[in-house]
Design an enzyme around this catalytic site. Structure first.
Site: not given
Ligand code: NAD
Length: 518
Positions: A152, A176, A229, A284, A386
């Protein structure tokens, strides 16, 4: 509810709804008001996006690279012309403060520019005479349909990390977005149509984990990439491993900002504030743990508290505000639970961000004000997990090796920053900090688009980083050809050498043997 926005899937250049899709509400986190509806695509729609992208791949891969990159030049212009509207789309549904949203769009424009280097960066290699009469050639080829999943918190940046590189290399892409920040990609789909990108080269589909579960089953999908995540990254790695699909998965983070006693104090405080509270801590690369040497410890807490009290919290669209809300009511609750956990564990709550002062219009928004804990210790949950919110944990360290040790013990390894004027120690930190990205006197160590971006350990599952030269690696294969250039046996030596050089039959046989041996 005013001006409800109906989000739609974008397939083959068309806005698509289907009667079997579920609908979820979309909220403005600054007000808590429902502003729209987001579809959860049915399995049939998800399959249709992939089929369309596969069909498009068969012709797109043959489009000359200069022409493919021409679309990216056009996209850059279109983004520049629509900069403010794109930024507003992020400030509304993700509630990233409008000034930061403008910055995110600017960064994506720079990434698109970077990807326009594809004709230089995708050149292969050739080595003549690797054996008698045998040449070797490596070309970087596209693979097919890639699928990508966004978090998000960076709806635009993650588009930039995946799509320009994938399509410049000749692949097609199904994207997506997060269900919590879907608006930016609606605007981008319109721009992709406006610049005349062939249908199906980029398709957009909304939904949750079921979307990815359909992708895993489809032979047309060659790879899946994610920014999200660490648990999500690991679950995709597992599923893709079972079906043999490529993955590039950027996961979660917990970043240290370390200050040695010679740190320049004004620079340090300014960077802690920007890094810890920017995007309400939902980055992140947010610095979450502030590790300070004893001589500076009390002074940093005093100055940081002073600076933090001046932060104005409010609507993400208000130019006078510094920090907007967090993404959802659940995220707010989760962050408040972490604050309680810090108190219960015995950390000193210097500033409590729960129930911040807000204008009347934002009373139902999802706000957590800036929060500071001091005297935290490494085993506390607020140090281990986190938080992804505007909560800083300040701890005392005896020397830089203490900090390096703590960083090494973390499960994630995204970024770490050091504030010092001692270049010897800075060099040691750059070499030894067990993370993928380092900042020296820089609070958010986000690399410029010319450089690769990505962590290590649970922050990056796999090896591929995004953007920079590395940006193309995941989206290409190095195809190796071994080419016999020795004359076929039915040609006379004279014909094949143009009459200038004698080639004997035994030399030809020698070529075959040396080729097999090599
Ligand atoms: P999230 O993992 O909850 O969701 C991310 C995406 O994955 C969403 O589009 C969600 O619909 C989808 N998703 C969730 N579970 C899934 C599954 N089992 N299989 C397939 N798709 C799935 O993360 P969030 O809350 O949207 O974003 C925040 C997280 O992203 C934090 O942990 C942050 O550190 C990380 N992040 C990392 C970076 C990086 O560069 N490493 C950059 C931005 C955000």
């Amino acid at each position: 509810m005013v001006d409800t926005i109906r989000i739609k899937n974008f397939i083959d250049g068309e806005w698509v709804t289907d009667e079997n899709e579920k609908i979820l509400p979309l909220y403005n986190p600054s007000t808590g008001e429902q502003i729209g509806e987001v579809p959860v695509a049915s399995q049939a729609t998800v399959e249709a996006t992939v089929k369309s992208s596969h069909e498009a791949f068969l012709t797109w891969r043959k489009v000359p690279i200069g022409k493919r990159v021409g679309y990216l030049f056009a996209l850059r212009e279109a983004m520049k012309n629509n900069h403010e509207a794109l930024a507003e789309s992020i400030a509304i549904d993700q509630a990233k403060h409008i000034s930061e949203a403008r910055g995110e769009v600017q960064r994506v424009i720079e990434i698109v520019e970077m990807s326009c280097n594809a004709p230089s960066l995708l050149q292969g290699e050739m080595l003549d005479q690797i054996a008698d009469g045998i040449n070797g050639r490596v070309t970087r080829q596209p693979l097919g349909v890639f699928c990508g999943i966004a978090p998000f918190n960076f709806p635009a940046l993650v588009f930039g990390w995946f799509i320009p590189f994938a399509i410049a290399a000749g692949n097609t892409f199904v994207f997506k977005p997060s269900m919590e920040s879907p608006l930016f990609m609606q605007k981008m789909a319109q721009l992709l149509n406006d610049i005349g990108l062939p249908k199906g080269v980029v398709n957009i589909v909304y939904g949750e984990r079921e979307v990815a579960e359909t992708w895993y089953q489809m032979p047309e999908v060659v790879g899946v990439c994610l920014v999200g995540s660490s648990p999500t990254a690991k679950s995709i790695a597992e599923a893709c491993g079972r079906v043999g699909k490529k993955t590039m998965l950027l996961g979660g983070a917990k970043n240290y900002l370390v200050a040695l006693e010679d740190a320049q104090i004004d620079l340090l405080i300014n960077n802690i504030v920007q890094s810890g509270y920017g995007s309400a801590g939902q980055r992140c690369l947010a610095s979450s743990i502030i590790a300070i040497m004893p001589d500076l410890y009390d002074k940093v807490i005093e100055r940081l508290t002073e600076a933090t009290k001046k932060i104005v919290v409010g609507d993400a669209m208000n130019e006078d505000v510094f920090m907007g809300p967090v993404i959802s009511a659940q995220a707010k609750q989760r962050i408040e639970n972490f604050i309680q956990s810090g108190i219960d564990a015995g950390a000193r709550l210097v500033l409590d961000g729960r129930n911040p002062d807000l204008p009347e219009a934002n009373k139902d928004g999802y706000f957590v004000g800036p929060t500071i804990f001091a005297d935290v210790t490494p085993c506390m949950e607020i140090v281990q997990e986190e938080i992804f919110g505007p909560v800083l944990s300040v701890m005392k360290i005896q020397d830089m090796d203490d900090a390096l040790d703590l960083i090494r013990k973390q499960s994630t390894g995204n970024g770490a920053c050091l504030f010092t004027q001692n270049m010897y120690l800075a060099e040691k930190f750059m070499n030894e900090a067990d993370v993928g990205m380092v900042g020296i006197n820089v609070g958010v160590c986000a690399p410029h688009p010319y450089m690769p971006f990505g962590g290590i350990k649970d922050s990056l599952i796999g090896n591929n980083k995004v953007q920079g030269k590395d940006g193309f690696d995941f989206f290409t294969q190095n195809k190796v050809s071994t080419i016999r250039v020795a004359p076929p046996q039915n040609l006379s030596a004279e014909q094949s050498s143009g009459g200038e050089q004698k080639v004997t039959e035994s030399a030809g046989k020698g070529n075959v043997r040396s080729c097999i041996a090599s």
